[in-house]
Write a protein that holds these residues in place. Structure first.
Motif, PDB file in Angstrom:
ATOM      1  N   PRO A   1      12.541  -1.043  18.975  1.00 39.10           N
ATOM      2  CA  PRO A   1      13.264  -0.113  20.083  1.00 39.10           C
ATOM      3  C   PRO A   1      12.345   1.179  20.061  1.00 39.10           C
ATOM      4  O   PRO A   1      12.453   1.700  21.197  1.00 39.10           O
TER       5      PRO A   1
ATOM      6  N   ALA B   1      17.602   3.441  15.841  1.00 39.01           N
ATOM      7  CA  ALA B   1      16.573   3.189  16.789  1.00 39.01           C
ATOM      8  C   ALA B   1      15.940   4.666  17.574  1.00 39.01           C
ATOM      9  O   ALA B   1      14.905   4.581  17.864  1.00 39.01           O
TER      10      ALA B   1
ATOM     11  N   THR C   1      13.319  -8.324  20.117  1.00 34.08           N
ATOM     12  CA  THR C   1      13.611  -7.772  18.657  1.00 34.08           C
ATOM     13  C   THR C   1      13.561  -9.247  17.572  1.00 34.08           C
ATOM     14  O   THR C   1      14.442  -8.972  16.804  1.00 34.08           O
TER      15      THR C   1
ATOM     16  N   TYR D   1      20.472  -5.794  19.844  1.00 33.59           N
ATOM     17  CA  TYR D   1      20.297  -4.958  18.895  1.00 33.59           C
ATOM     18  C   TYR D   1      21.792  -4.812  18.180  1.00 33.59           C
ATOM     19  O   TYR D   1      22.672  -4.306  18.703  1.00 33.59           O
TER      20      TYR D   1
END
Length: 533
Positions: free
Chosen positions: A52, A74, A447, A67
Motif C-alpha cells: 500500500p 498502511a 498485495t 487489504y
C-alpha cells in the motif's frame, strides 16, 4: 563535611560512568537491531503491508485492492515512503519498524523508570524487549502491523498509570492517552482489547477524586482522544462499511480459516486447534527473555509481600493484571495461531514489575541488584546469537534484504524493455519486486497471493466485496490486459495457472539475477518484442 562532599562527588562520577556505559551499550544494541531488521529475510506478510505504500498513490484502500487489516499501518508506511523514498519501498517500511522499536523501548524505559524510581530496573526491562526471541523474529523484524501497536499501548497504558497518581491529573494528558490507544487499535484490530479495561478504570481511578470530577477530568478527555485517534477507522467505515467489514472481519473468520484448514499440511507447525495454540503460547510467554522477565517480577512480588498497598496502588496493579489476562485470552481467538498473535501481553509485564517494585522496601532493594545483574547476563547470552549478526550486517549494506529487493526490482524493470507489452502490468504473486521499481501490477495480485489463494473458499456474496480473481478469472484479466512479464518461482502449486498461461501465450523464461528470496528463485517470463500475438 569535606569527606561527605568527596563521597558524594565520587558517587556522582560513578553514576555518570554507569549512565555512559549504559548509553553506549544501548546504542550498540540499537545498531545491531537496525542491522537485523534490514537484513532479515523477506516474509510473505510484507507483501500485504508494504504494497500500500506504493499503491495508495493511485488506488483506494479496500475499494481498489485487497487489504485484510485496519488502515493505520498502511498509511504509516505510505507516509514514511513519501518521506524516505530513497530507501526504497521495503527499506522505508523496515525503517518504520525500527522507529517503532525506538518508540517501544523509549516508552517502556520512561514509564517503568517513572513508576519504579529505578533506572536499573528500567534498563533491565528495555533489555528484555530487545532480546526477546519472538520480537527478534517475524513479529518484530518484518514490515507488518505486529510491532507497531505496542509503542502506543505502552505510552497509553503507562501514561494512564502515571497520570492517575497525580493529585491533580491533567485532562490534556488523558486526551493523548485516548489517542494512543485508538491508534494502537487502528494499527492492529486485536489491540482494541486494551481499551475496555482502561475505559472502565477511568470511572474508578484516581480514587481520591470525586466521581463527577473524575468523569469530567479523566473519562471525557480520554473519550475525546479516543474518538480523535479513531478518525481513520471511522472514515474508512463511512466510505463503504460493508467492504471494510468484509476485509477486516469476515476474511479472518471465513475464507482465511477455510484456506488453512484445507492446506494445513503446507505449514507443519500450524496451530489450528487449542492444543497447538497452547504450545505456541507457552513458547512465547514462558521461554527465553520472557521467562527471565517473569522470574524477576515474581522475585519482586515476593520481596514486596509485607509492604502493603494503598487502594490507588492496588487499582493500578489490578488494571495491569486484567490487561495481561484479557490480551492473553484474546491471543487464542484468531485461527490459525501464529507467534505474533501472542506478543501483546509481553509489554504489560514490565509495567507490572515496575508497580510491584514500588512496594519493595529500601532495605530489601539491595537484594534486587544482584538478581538484575544475573538477569542481564542471561539476557546477553540469549540475545547475542541474534543481535551480533545484525551488527555484522552493518558492515556491508549490499547484503541487506532491503537492498537486494530494490536491486531485483531494477533488474526486472530493465528486462521489461525487451517485452512485447512493456507497459503492461507484471503478473506475479510476489509484487514487492515490480512495486519496488514502480512498475504496474494487477489489482487482483497487488498485495500478494492472499486474495487469489482464498478465491475457492470464498462465498460468492463475500467475493464481490474483494478485488480478487481465481485461476479462470485471471485468464480473462490477462486476455484483456496482457502482462508485460510473469514473475514466478515462489509457489509452484499456486502459480501453476499463471505458468500455464505464460507458456501457452509465448512467454519465454529469461535469466535475471537478484530475484531470489526464502520462497524461491524468481524466474521472469517475457514475450519478446518481435513476437506475434
Amino acid at each position: 563535611m569535606r569527606d561527605r562532599a568527596v563521597s558524594q562527588a565520587g558517587s556522582g562520577r560513578r553514576r555518570a560512568v554507569l549512565w555512559l556505559l549504559f548509553g553506549g551499550l544501548l546504542a550498540v544494541m540499537l545498531a545491531a537491531l537496525f542491522g537485523r531488521i534490514m537484513s532479515f529475510g523477506l516474509r510473505r506478510d510484507e507483501l500485504m503491508f508494504v504494497a500500500p505504500a506504493e499503491l495508495l498513490g493511485q488506488w483506494r484502500l479496500y475499494q481498489d485492492f485487497f487489504y485484510n487489516h485496519v488502515p493505520d499501518s498502511a498509511w504509516y508506511f505510505r507516509g514514511l515512503y513519501l518521506i524516505t523514498g530513497q530507501e526504497g519501498l521495503l527499506g522505508s517500511a523496515r525503517l518504520g519498524v525500527f522507529l517503532g522499536w525506538i518508540a517501544l523501548i523509549g516508552g517502556t524505559g520512561w514509564v517503568t523508570w517513572r513508576l519504579s524510581g529505578s533506572a536499573l530496573l528500567a534498563a533491565f526491562f528495555i533489555a528484555v524487549l530487545m532480546v526477546d526471541g519472538t520480537l527478534l523474529a517475524q513479529a518484530g523484524m518484518a514490515a507488518s502491523n505486529n510491532l507497531l501497536p505496542l509503542p502506543f499501548v505502552v505510552w497509553g497504558v503507562g501514561g494512564f498509570l502515571l497520570e492517575t497518581q497525580r493529585d491533580h491529573p491533567r485532562p490534556v494528558v488523558f486526551v493523548l492517552i485516548g489517542v494512543c490507544l485508538s491508534i494502537a487499535a487502528g494499527m492492529k484490530v486485536s489491540a482494541v482489547v486494551f481499551i475496555p479495561p482502561v475505559a472502565i478504570a477511568t470511572f474508578l481511578m484516581p480514587g481520591h477524586m470525586a466521581f463527577a470530577e473524575r468523569v469530567r477530568r479523566v473519562t471525557l478527555p480520554m473519550l475525546a482522544g479516543g474518538l480523535l485517534g479513531a478518525l481513520p477507522l471511522f472514515w474508512n467505515m463511512a466510505v463503504d462499511p460493508t467492504v471494510f467489514i468484509a476485509h477486516v472481519l469476515k476474511f479472518h473468520t471465513g475464507p482465511h480459516v477455510a484456506y488453512w484448514q484445507a492446506n494445513a499440511a503446507s505449514e507443519p507447525d500450524l496451530a489450528l486447534g487449542l492444543g497447538g495454540k497452547v504450545q505456541l503460547a507457552y513458547s512465547v510467554w514462558l521461554g527465553g527473555a520472557a521467562l527471565v522477565c517473569l522470574f524477576v517480577v515474581a522475585y519482586l512480588a515476593v520481596l514486596a509481600r509485607s509492604g502493603g498497598m494503598l487502594l490507588s496502588e492496588l487499582g493500578a496493579v489490578l488494571l495491569v493484571l486484567v490487561l495481561i489476562a484479557v490480551t492473553a485470552a484474546f491471543s487464542f481467538v484468531p485461527s490459525p495461531g501464529f507467534p505474533q498473535y501472542y506478543i501483546q501481553p509481553l509489554v504489560m509485564i514490565p509495567l507490572l514489575g515496575a508497580l510491584v517494585f514500588r512496594k519493595v522496601g529500601p532495605e530489601q532493594r539491595s537484594q534486587v541488584t544482584p538478581v538484575l545483574a544475573a538477569g542481564f547476563v542471561l539476557l546477553a547470552v540469549l540475545g547475542a546469537p541474534r543481535l551480533v549478526p545484525g551488527l555484522a550486517a552493518l558492515s556491508d549494506r549490499s547484503g541487506f534484504t532491503t537492498t537486494r529487493v530494490a536491486q531485483g526490482g531494477e533488474a526486472l524493470k530493465a528486462a521489461l524493455e525487451s517485452s512485447a507489452h512493456p507497459d503492461g502490468p507484471v503478473a506475479t504473486i510476489m509484487p514487492i519486486y515490480p512495486l519496488e521499481a514502480q512498475l504496474p501490477v494487477y489489482p487482483e495480485l497487488s498485495t500478494g497471493p492472499f486474495a487469489y489463494r482464498i478465491a475457492p473458499y470464498t462465498e460468492p456474496d463475500l467475493a464481490t466485496k474483494y478485488v480478487m480473481a481465481d485461476a479462470a478469472g485471471l485468464q480473462a484479466v490477462f486476455d484483456s490486459n496482457p502482462p508485460s512479464a510473469f514473475l514466478l518461482g515462489y509457489d509452484p502449486a499456486l502459480e501453476q495457472p499463471l505458468l500455464r498461461y505464460a507458456e501457452t501465450n509465448g512467454y519465454q523464461p529469461v535469466e535475471i539475477s537478484g530475484l531470489g528470496n526464502r520462497y524461491g528463485q524468481g524466474v521472469v517470463y517475457l514475450k519478446p518484442s518481435g513476437a506475434t500475438e
